[in-house]
Each structure stands twice: as structure tokens, then as C-alpha cells.
Motif scaffolding. Structure first.
Motif, short mmCIF file in Angstrom:
data_model
loop_
_atom_site.label_atom_id
_atom_site.label_comp_id
_atom_site.label_asym_id
_atom_site.label_seq_id
_atom_site.Cartn_x
_atom_site.Cartn_y
_atom_site.Cartn_z
N THR A 74 0.82 -1.21 0.00
CA THR A 74 0.00 0.00 0.00
C THR A 74 0.85 1.26 0.00
OG1 THR A 74 -1.69 -1.22 1.20
CG2 THR A 74 -1.94 1.16 1.14
N ALA A 78 0.20 4.08 -2.84
CA ALA A 78 -0.22 5.43 -2.44
C ALA A 78 0.84 6.47 -2.78
CB ALA A 78 -0.54 5.47 -0.95
N ALA A 82 -2.68 8.30 -4.08
CA ALA A 82 -3.44 7.81 -2.92
C ALA A 82 -4.86 7.40 -3.30
CB ALA A 82 -3.48 8.88 -1.83
N GLY A 85 -4.57 4.10 -5.25
CA GLY A 85 -4.12 3.10 -4.29
C GLY A 85 -5.25 2.67 -3.36
N THR A 86 -6.02 3.64 -2.87
CA THR A 86 -7.11 3.31 -1.95
C THR A 86 -8.19 2.52 -2.68
OG1 THR A 86 -6.63 5.31 -0.70
CG2 THR A 86 -8.72 4.26 -0.25
N GLN A 204 -7.95 12.55 -3.20
CA GLN A 204 -8.25 11.13 -3.45
C GLN A 204 -9.43 11.04 -4.43
OE1 GLN A 204 -8.13 8.48 -0.10
NE2 GLN A 204 -6.39 9.54 0.80
N ALA A 249 -0.48 3.95 3.73
CA ALA A 249 -0.81 4.82 2.59
C ALA A 249 -0.41 6.26 2.90
CB ALA A 249 -2.31 4.73 2.29
N SER A 250 -0.60 6.68 4.16
CA SER A 250 -0.21 8.03 4.57
C SER A 250 1.31 8.19 4.44
CB SER A 250 -0.61 8.29 6.03
OG SER A 250 -1.97 8.01 6.24
N VAL A 253 2.23 8.71 0.80
CA VAL A 253 2.02 10.08 0.32
C VAL A 253 3.13 11.00 0.85
CG1 VAL A 253 0.48 12.09 0.44
CG2 VAL A 253 -0.48 9.81 0.06
N ASP A 355 -4.66 14.94 -0.94
CA ASP A 355 -4.83 13.49 -0.71
C ASP A 355 -4.61 13.13 0.75
OD1 ASP A 355 -5.37 13.06 -3.37
OD2 ASP A 355 -3.41 12.21 -3.87
#
Ligand code: FAD
Length: 379
Positions: A74, A78, A82, A85-86, A204, A249-250, A253, A355
Motif C-alpha cells: 500500500t 499510495a 493515494a 491506491g485506496t 483522493q 498509505a499516509s 504520500v 490526498d
């Protein structure tokens, strides 16, 4: 006791995800963001490579991976986008209620066919009048013989409208609040299921987020997950198990924002020298790196605890809260390194900021995460 090295298999998975993200996602990220375009072609390719349904056991058509591997993948997806990816990873959250509470028969019937193709699932809890306070949901499931009749509107649903299967939380006892919530699997093609307002999001934007409306939907009793009234616990545990990949994911980014800032700082010349030679800029880059490294470790710790079946709600809340907060901070600082150009859509950094913001809100806002953390501290 402590080992920070990845296994050869984990390195290979991360390499595969990185290659896919940079070759297939990154080139389309700006366009999908601009047009708010559902990335169906990319989802098909991700499914072909085994980068979807990561925590679903192989016997049900998933990748059979742990949360740690899910996080590694992930972060890479991301870092490229993001939103896309999400959209790819959201099944992991939406299918968790089924994996936690579903019978073998339910998994065979719903999860296996879903995972057989590039299909999507969505988790439906939030309502117009019930966000953080999920005990206040009004969507009702009234039992009539062998069916439930479901009525209500869910809002802000990721993959809403493009999902084939909904994990739906509805009340079988409105007067009981959270203890009246039950969980259901609802195929999107059942009569009475429709898509409402498509949300025009700030970030996003590649993932469809919409209202999903249930009007007199007849759901067979065998589609209920667990017993009546177990829905709240199923929901909470589903979030706790999935917060590590939101954190990852954060981190993705934030990492992308830092990489863009480093490159720009080395290229941009002011006062006759690259701005990277100014200590003020160097210290911003260093602080961004410190935050990212810390967030990744907290993320991996939470993922490891999920995989070890150790208690994880505290670490998952900390990981999600910290990683999404620093993603926002790092994205804002990256934008500052770009100066005026950071504020312009032609450059990538303003998208990172838009995002990152969503990660501070979904699967429980960061105020709710702090509430969970404080409860652990004070209990
Ligand atoms: C991009 C995006 C995708 C989403 N995807 C999904 C999805 O797939 N499925 C789904 O079910 N939901 C989804 N959501 C909804 C999300 O989970 C909710 O937005 C979130 O839980 C907050 O609810 P709310 O928006 O109603 O805010 P509210 O609950 O109204 O909160 C408003 C503000 O008050 C604060 N607040 C509320 N209660 C407290 C408290 N007790 N203590 C301190 N502060 C408090 C909040 O932190 C927030 O700052 C998504 C949201 C977004 C933005």
C-alpha cells in the motif's frame, strides 16, 4: 527480539508493487485526479498481478498475505496516487467483516466469486446524521420471515456505486443504539439498492465516493454476519485491523512529497545557488524524513501486532493517527519548499496535501483515534 529486515518474499512484493505503481499508476495519477476518474483499467491490472484482496486467504481467491505485506504494497501504491491506491486496497477493509464473522459457506458464496475477478467491495457505515457516533445510525433491518427489509442511506462510501458487494451495517434494534447494529452482505444488484450523490472530493479523487441508498431491500437472513447486535464489534475490529494500511498509505504520500521536495530543492536556484544549500530548507527536509521514518515504524509495529493476533487497537490507533497527521504536515512543508509553484496544479505537491487530508478523517477521525488512545491510557 527486534528485527527490522524484510524477508526476501516481502522485498519481492514491495518491488513488484513499486514497479506497478511507478509504471501503471503514476502516469495516470494527475488525469484521474483532475477528471475524478474511476481507474478500472488499473484495478484490472492490479488484480492480475495479485495486488488486491491481500488479506483474503488463498482458498477464497485472495492473496493470502498478512497486514505487514499489505502495508508494504500500500505504501508503494499510495506513493504513486493515494486515490488509485485506496481504490485498489479498499476491498481489504470492506471484506474484513466477512473474514471476521462469515461462515465458510458465506465466504465461498460471496468472497470467492468477488475475488475471482477485478471486482470491488465497499464498507457502508457512515450516514448523513451518524459519522463518529455510529451508534446513531438510522438504517434499519426489519426481520420478516426469512428476510430482512433494509431501508436507509449511507454516505461518503468509498467504491460506492462501483462495488459489486456491500458490507452493510444496519440496525436490527434502533432503541439499543450501538448494541442494536447488525452486519450484512448485500450484493449491489439486489432490487432497491441504488447509488445517490457522487461526492466531488478535494483529494483522493480517483476513488469513487458516493451515497448508497437502500429502499425496501430484501436481504436473506443467511446474509447476516454473526448474530443480531454483533455488528458494532465486527465494525470496530474491522477498522482496527485495517488502520495499519491506512497508515502505510499516509507514509506513501508523505514519502512521495519528500522525494518531490528533495528533487525540487536541488534544481531550483535562488540567490545563485540551489535552494537545497540553505539550511532552512535542509532542516525542513530533515524534519520531514524524521517524521516519515517514525510513522513507518509505528505502522509496521501495528501491522505486526495484527499479524501476530496480539491486542492491536491501541497501536493501530496510534499508527493511523500519527502517520496521517505527519502526511499532512510533510505535504504542507513540501509545498512550502516549492514556493509559489507548489500552489499551482501543474506541480505534484498540492495533490499530496489534498490526498493526505482524507487519511486524517476516515476509519475514524484523528480526534476519535486520540479518544481511543486516551481510553487505553486511562483504563
Ligand atoms: C474520503 C472519505 C472516504 C470515506 N469512506 C467511507 C467508507 O468507505 N465507508 C464509511 O462508512 N464511511 C466513510 N467515510 C466517512 C468517515 O468515516 C466519516 O467522515 C468519519 O467517521 C467522520 O464522520 P463525520 O464526517 O460525520 O464527522 P462528525 O462525526 O460529524 O465529526 C465532525 C468533527 O467533530 C469531531 N468529533 C466528533 N465526535 C467527537 C468526539 N466524541 N470527540 C472529539 N471530537 C469529535 C470529529 O473528529 C470531526 O472533527 C469516508 C469519509 C471520507 C472523507
Amino acid at each position: 527480539m527486534i528485527n527490522f529486515s524484510l524477508s526476501e518474499e516481502q522485498k519481492a512484493l514491495r518491488g513488484l508493487a513499486r514497479q506497478f505503481a511507478q509504471n501503471e499508476i503514476a502516469p495516470l495519477a494527475a488525469e484521474c485526479d483532475r477528471e475524478a476518474e474511476h481507474p478500472i483499467a488499473i484495478i484490472e491490472k492490479a488484480h492480475g498481478l495479485g495486488l488486491m484482496n491481500m488479506t483474503v486467504p488463498e482458498r477464497y481467491g485472495g492473496a493470502g498475505l498478512g497486514m505487514m505485506e499489505t502495508c508494504l504494497i500500500t505504501e508503494e501504491l499510495a506513493a504513486a496516487c493515494a486515490g488509485i491506491g485506496t481504490a485498489i486496497v479498499a476491498n481489504t477493509l470492506a471484506l474484513t467483516p466477512l473474514l471476521l464473522a462469515g461462515t465458510v459457506e458465506q465466504l465461498e458464496r460471496y468472497v470467492k466469486p468477488l475475488c475471482a475477478g477485478p471486482n470491488l467491495a465497499a464498507l457502508c457505515m457512515t450516514e448523513p446524521l451518524a459519522g463518529s457516533d455510529v451508534g446513531a445510525i438510522r438504517t434499519s433491518a426489519r426481520r420478516e420471515g426469512n428476510h430482512y427489509v433494509i431501508n436507509g442511506t449511507k454516505t461518503l462510501i468509498d467504491n460506492g456505486g462501483v462495488a459489486q458487494l456491500y458490507s452493510l451495517f444496519a440496525s436490527t434494534g434502533l432503541e439499543k443504539g450501538a448494541r442494536g447494529i447488525s452486519a450484512f452482505m448485500v450484493p449491489a444488484d439486489l432490487t432497491g439498492v441504488s447509488v445517490g450523490k457522487q461526492e466531488d472530493k478535494m483529494g483522493q479523487r480517483a476513488i469513487n465516493t458516493s451515497e448508497v441508498i437502500f429502499e425496501d431491500v430484501l436481504v436473506p437472513v443467511e446474509n447476516r454476519l454473526g448474530e443480531e447486535g454483533q455488528g458494532f464489534n465486527i465494525f470496530l475490529e474491522s477498522l482496527n485491523r485495517n488502520k495499519p494500511w491506512i497508515a502505510a498509505a499516509s507514509v506513501g504520500v508523505a514519502r512521495a512529497a519528500l522525494e518531490a521536495a528533495i528533487q525540487y530543492a536541488q534544481e531550483r536556484v535562488q540567490f545563485g545557488q540551489p535552494i537545497a544549500s540553505f539550511q532552512a530548507i535542509q532542516f525542513m527536509l530533515a524534519d520531514m524524513a524524521i517524521k516519515i521514518e517514525g510513522a513507518r515504524l509505528l505502522t509496521w509495529q501495528a501491522a505486526w501486532r495484527v499479524d501476530q493476533e496480539l491486542r492491536h487497537s491501541y497501536q493501530s490507533a496510534i499508527g493511523k493517527c500519527y502517520a496521517s497527521d505527519i502526511a499532512m504536515e510533510v505535504a504542507i512543508d513540501a509545498l512550502q519548499v516549492f514556493g509559489g509553484y507548489g500552489y499551482i496544479k501543474e506541480y505534484p505537491v498540492e495533490k499530496y496535501m489534498r490526498d493526505a487530508k482524507a487519511f486524517q478523517i476516515y476509519v475514524g477521525t484523528n480526534q476519535i483515534q486520540r479518544h481511543i488512545i486516551a481510553q487505553h491510557l486511562l483504563s
